[in-house]
Write a protein that holds these residues in place. Structure first.
Motif, PDB file in Angstrom:
ATOM      1  N   ALA A 129      41.197 -57.740 -16.028  1.00 47.70           N
ATOM      2  CA  ALA A 129      41.010 -57.974 -14.599  1.00 47.70           C
ATOM      3  C   ALA A 129      42.229 -57.590 -13.772  1.00 47.70           C
ATOM      4  O   ALA A 129      42.201 -57.726 -12.545  1.00 47.70           O
ATOM      5  N   SER A 130      43.277 -57.111 -14.414  1.00 53.96           N
ATOM      6  CA  SER A 130      44.574 -57.012 -13.739  1.00 53.96           C
ATOM      7  C   SER A 130      44.606 -55.994 -12.606  1.00 53.96           C
ATOM      8  O   SER A 130      45.466 -56.079 -11.729  1.00 53.96           O
ATOM      9  N   GLU A 131      43.695 -55.022 -12.597  1.00 52.76           N
ATOM     10  CA  GLU A 131      43.697 -54.021 -11.530  1.00 52.76           C
ATOM     11  C   GLU A 131      42.533 -54.197 -10.566  1.00 52.76           C
ATOM     12  O   GLU A 131      42.362 -53.388  -9.648  1.00 52.76           O
ATOM     13  N   ALA A 132      41.748 -55.239 -10.737  1.00 58.24           N
ATOM     14  CA  ALA A 132      40.569 -55.432  -9.889  1.00 58.24           C
ATOM     15  C   ALA A 132      40.960 -55.989  -8.528  1.00 58.24           C
ATOM     16  O   ALA A 132      41.886 -56.790  -8.402  1.00 58.24           O
ATOM     17  N   GLN A 133      40.221 -55.564  -7.515  1.00 57.21           N
ATOM     18  CA  GLN A 133      40.430 -56.060  -6.153  1.00 57.21           C
ATOM     19  C   GLN A 133      39.486 -57.216  -5.812  1.00 57.21           C
ATOM     20  O   GLN A 133      39.754 -57.991  -4.903  1.00 57.21           O
ATOM     21  N   ILE A 134      38.371 -57.305  -6.520  1.00 59.56           N
ATOM     22  CA  ILE A 134      37.432 -58.413  -6.381  1.00 59.56           C
ATOM     23  C   ILE A 134      37.203 -58.985  -7.769  1.00 59.56           C
ATOM     24  O   ILE A 134      36.817 -58.251  -8.686  1.00 59.56           O
ATOM     25  N   VAL A 135      37.453 -60.275  -7.951  1.00 59.13           N
ATOM     26  CA  VAL A 135      37.325 -60.927  -9.253  1.00 59.13           C
ATOM     27  C   VAL A 135      36.415 -62.143  -9.090  1.00 59.13           C
ATOM     28  O   VAL A 135      36.718 -63.058  -8.309  1.00 59.13           O
ATOM     29  N   LEU A 136      35.304 -62.152  -9.816  1.00 58.56           N
ATOM     30  CA  LEU A 136      34.364 -63.265  -9.788  1.00 58.56           C
ATOM     31  C   LEU A 136      34.247 -63.839 -11.188  1.00 58.56           C
ATOM     32  O   LEU A 136      33.903 -63.127 -12.137  1.00 58.56           O
ATOM     33  N   ASP A 137      34.547 -65.129 -11.311  1.00 61.48           N
ATOM     34  CA  ASP A 137      34.546 -65.839 -12.590  1.00 61.48           C
ATOM     35  C   ASP A 137      33.374 -66.814 -12.567  1.00 61.48           C
ATOM     36  O   ASP A 137      33.382 -67.789 -11.799  1.00 61.48           O
ATOM     37  N   LEU A 138      32.355 -66.590 -13.413  1.00 60.24           N
ATOM     38  CA  LEU A 138      31.111 -67.361 -13.378  1.00 60.24           C
ATOM     39  C   LEU A 138      31.185 -68.538 -14.340  1.00 60.24           C
ATOM     40  O   LEU A 138      31.412 -68.356 -15.537  1.00 60.24           O
ATOM     41  N   HIS A 139      30.997 -69.736 -13.797  1.00 63.12           N
ATOM     42  CA  HIS A 139      31.025 -70.978 -14.560  1.00 63.12           C
ATOM     43  C   HIS A 139      29.758 -71.780 -14.264  1.00 63.12           C
ATOM     44  O   HIS A 139      28.928 -71.379 -13.446  1.00 63.12           O
ATOM     45  N   THR A 140      29.625 -72.930 -14.921  1.00 63.82           N
ATOM     46  CA  THR A 140      28.671 -73.962 -14.500  1.00 63.82           C
ATOM     47  C   THR A 140      29.353 -75.312 -14.626  1.00 63.82           C
ATOM     48  O   THR A 140      30.312 -75.469 -15.384  1.00 63.82           O
ATOM     49  N   LEU A 197      44.385 -57.164  -3.448  1.00 59.45           N
ATOM     50  CA  LEU A 197      43.386 -58.131  -3.885  1.00 59.45           C
ATOM     51  C   LEU A 197      42.577 -58.599  -2.682  1.00 59.45           C
ATOM     52  O   LEU A 197      43.122 -59.129  -1.717  1.00 59.45           O
ATOM     53  N   LEU A 198      41.261 -58.417  -2.745  1.00 63.53           N
ATOM     54  CA  LEU A 198      40.365 -58.756  -1.640  1.00 63.53           C
ATOM     55  C   LEU A 198      39.733 -60.130  -1.805  1.00 63.53           C
ATOM     56  O   LEU A 198      39.455 -60.804  -0.808  1.00 63.53           O
ATOM     57  N   LEU A 199      39.483 -60.538  -3.038  1.00 63.79           N
ATOM     58  CA  LEU A 199      38.840 -61.828  -3.278  1.00 63.79           C
ATOM     59  C   LEU A 199      38.930 -62.191  -4.749  1.00 63.79           C
ATOM     60  O   LEU A 199      38.694 -61.348  -5.619  1.00 63.79           O
ATOM     61  N   ALA A 200      39.262 -63.443  -5.018  1.00 71.32           N
ATOM     62  CA  ALA A 200      39.098 -64.034  -6.345  1.00 71.32           C
ATOM     63  C   ALA A 200      38.386 -65.354  -6.129  1.00 71.32           C
ATOM     64  O   ALA A 200      38.791 -66.153  -5.272  1.00 71.32           O
ATOM     65  N   ALA A 201      37.311 -65.587  -6.861  1.00 66.68           N
ATOM     66  CA  ALA A 201      36.527 -66.804  -6.665  1.00 66.68           C
ATOM     67  C   ALA A 201      35.916 -67.250  -7.977  1.00 66.68           C
ATOM     68  O   ALA A 201      35.569 -66.427  -8.837  1.00 66.68           O
ATOM     69  N   THR A 202      35.794 -68.566  -8.117  1.00 66.77           N
ATOM     70  CA  THR A 202      35.064 -69.163  -9.225  1.00 66.77           C
ATOM     71  C   THR A 202      33.701 -69.590  -8.698  1.00 66.77           C
ATOM     72  O   THR A 202      33.611 -70.316  -7.712  1.00 66.77           O
ATOM     73  N   ILE A 203      32.643 -69.113  -9.356  1.00 62.47           N
ATOM     74  CA  ILE A 203      31.272 -69.417  -8.965  1.00 62.47           C
ATOM     75  C   ILE A 203      30.704 -70.424  -9.951  1.00 62.47           C
ATOM     76  O   ILE A 203      30.663 -70.164 -11.151  1.00 62.47           O
ATOM     77  N   GLU A 204      30.283 -71.567  -9.449  1.00 64.06           N
ATOM     78  CA  GLU A 204      29.657 -72.597 -10.285  1.00 64.06           C
ATOM     79  C   GLU A 204      28.143 -72.489 -10.137  1.00 64.06           C
ATOM     80  O   GLU A 204      27.580 -72.817  -9.088  1.00 64.06           O
ATOM     81  N   LEU A 205      27.503 -71.993 -11.178  1.00 61.10           N
ATOM     82  CA  LEU A 205      26.061 -71.703 -11.158  1.00 61.10           C
ATOM     83  C   LEU A 205      25.264 -72.926 -11.604  1.00 61.10           C
ATOM     84  O   LEU A 205      24.673 -72.953 -12.679  1.00 61.10           O
ATOM     85  N   ARG A 206      25.306 -73.971 -10.766  1.00 55.62           N
ATOM     86  CA  ARG A 206      24.535 -75.197 -11.026  1.00 55.62           C
ATOM     87  C   ARG A 206      25.040 -75.886 -12.297  1.00 55.62           C
ATOM     88  O   ARG A 206      26.237 -76.021 -12.475  1.00 55.62           O
ATOM     89  N   GLY A 207      24.101 -76.328 -13.178  1.00 55.91           N
ATOM     90  CA  GLY A 207      24.479 -77.091 -14.363  1.00 55.91           C
ATOM     91  C   GLY A 207      24.308 -76.311 -15.649  1.00 55.91           C
ATOM     92  O   GLY A 207      23.695 -75.236 -15.681  1.00 55.91           O
TER      93      GLY A 207
END
Length: 337
Positions: A129-140, A197-207
């Motif tokens: 991920a070190s060169e990415a400008q948008i990083v989305l980390d998918l969790h629950t 870097l434009l965005l880094a976010a953790t997405i919580e996909l419900r349960g």
């Protein structure tokens, strides 16, 4: 080409474990993106979302509509995937070190000596991920509404991601001393502002039990709309306004079980509750009415998560809820326990 990346990390037994990833190279005139799921290996929903999304990204690439480069890592944690115990996957903590898989990235990245298996895996994942400008980390979460963790530097611009995913809450944070993956990405963006870097976010996909074709398609469609809107894919999408609730992380209430016992909820996910309202109770000694312990809302707010286990240990997280003022129990950090 949508080339599979041939990567592996060393497991605790010394055997090589595959770290499967795909890198789809676009024209180069759009943002670079890193999408990953399963950093906590027992959080499955995001794996299915990326499995569902990948063919659509390939189609965009093959038709010449992929402007940016997209790296997709559907199962980011081969160490955790090997931790089946008594019929259950224990994917939140590393057996050998007892470390939370989504902590200590800052330590692992800075390590100069030969790292152990935990740190070596973290360094390999971060490098993807070190060169990415948008990083989305998918969790629950355990049981939860769909929600986001977003650094304050990206808010409110990141409300487009919240809208695309129909997230009901965005938890906005400012400091991370724990070394979560998202925090390490944000720190890299501060050290290397030229990387954009434009965005880094953790997405919580419900349960954790919310795994289905219908939900995966809905979430994959949402991420795809977001990527189109951000110029990663050439496709016009309708602008969507967001009507959710943005909450400073210090206002979030994390409610811990005061005793062990049978957990009985008296509120539903998404329900708004008043300060002092009973939101759950624990029956510490079934058969003894005097053993029931009520859990009350510390302030008015909305129920965001619940523990899916109904026999709870003392000190476990029972509920997380929003609040309109700082929580008396918040101790800092980017993510909850």
């Amino acid at each position: 080409m949508h080339d599979a990346l041939e990567l592996s990390v060393t497991g605790d037994s010394g055997a090589a474990l595959p770290l499967r990833a795909w890198r789809l190279n676009g024209r180069g005139d759009g943002p670079s993106v890193h999408l990953q799921a399963g950093l906590h290996a027992d959080e499955i929903a995001g794996m299915h979302v990326l499995h569902t999304l990948l063919p659509r990204l390939r189609e965009a690439q093959e038709s010449g509509r992929l402007a940016g480069t997209v790296t997709v890592v559907p199962q980011a944690n081969p160490l955790g995937l090997g931790q089946f115990r008594h019929g259950r996957l224990l994917g939140r903590f590393h057996d050998a070190t007892s470390r939370n898989f989504n902590r200590h990235f800052h330590e692992s990245i800075a390590m100069e000596r030969e790292p152990g298996t935990f740190a070596a895996w973290q360094k390999a994942l971060f490098a993807l991920a070190s060169e990415a400008q948008i990083v989305l980390d998918l969790h629950t979460d355990s049981e939860a509404l769909p929600y986001l963790y977003v650094h304050e530097g990206f808010w409110p611009e990141a409300s487009d991601l919240a809208a695309a995913l129909s997230a009901e809450v965005a938890v906005v944070w400012g400091d991370d001393d724990d070394g979560a993956f998202e925090g390490a990405i944000v720190e890299r963006g501060r050290r290397e502002p030229h990387a954009g870097l434009l965005l880094a976010a953790t997405i919580e996909l419900r349960g954790q039990s919310d795994v289905s074709d219908a939900l995966a398609q809905r979430d994959a469609d949402g991420i795809y709309r977001f990527l189109c809107a951000r110029g990663v894919v050439d496709e016009r999408v309708e602008h969507m306004g967001w009507e959710g609730e943005a909450v400073p992380i210090g206002n979030m209430e994390t409610i811990f079980a005061p005793v062990a016992g049978v957990l009985v909820y008296s509120c539903e996910l998404g329900e708004r509750v008043a300060q002092g309202q009973t939101i759950a109770r624990i029956v510490a000694r079934p058969g003894d009415p005097s053993s029931e312990v009520a859990m009350r809302a510390p302030q008015s707010g909305r129920i965001v998560t619940r523990n899916r286990d109904r026999l709870i240990a003392q000190g476990d997280v029972a509920i997380k809820m929003t609040g309109s003022k700082p929580s008396g129990s918040w101790g800092g950090g980017a993510l909850d326990p």
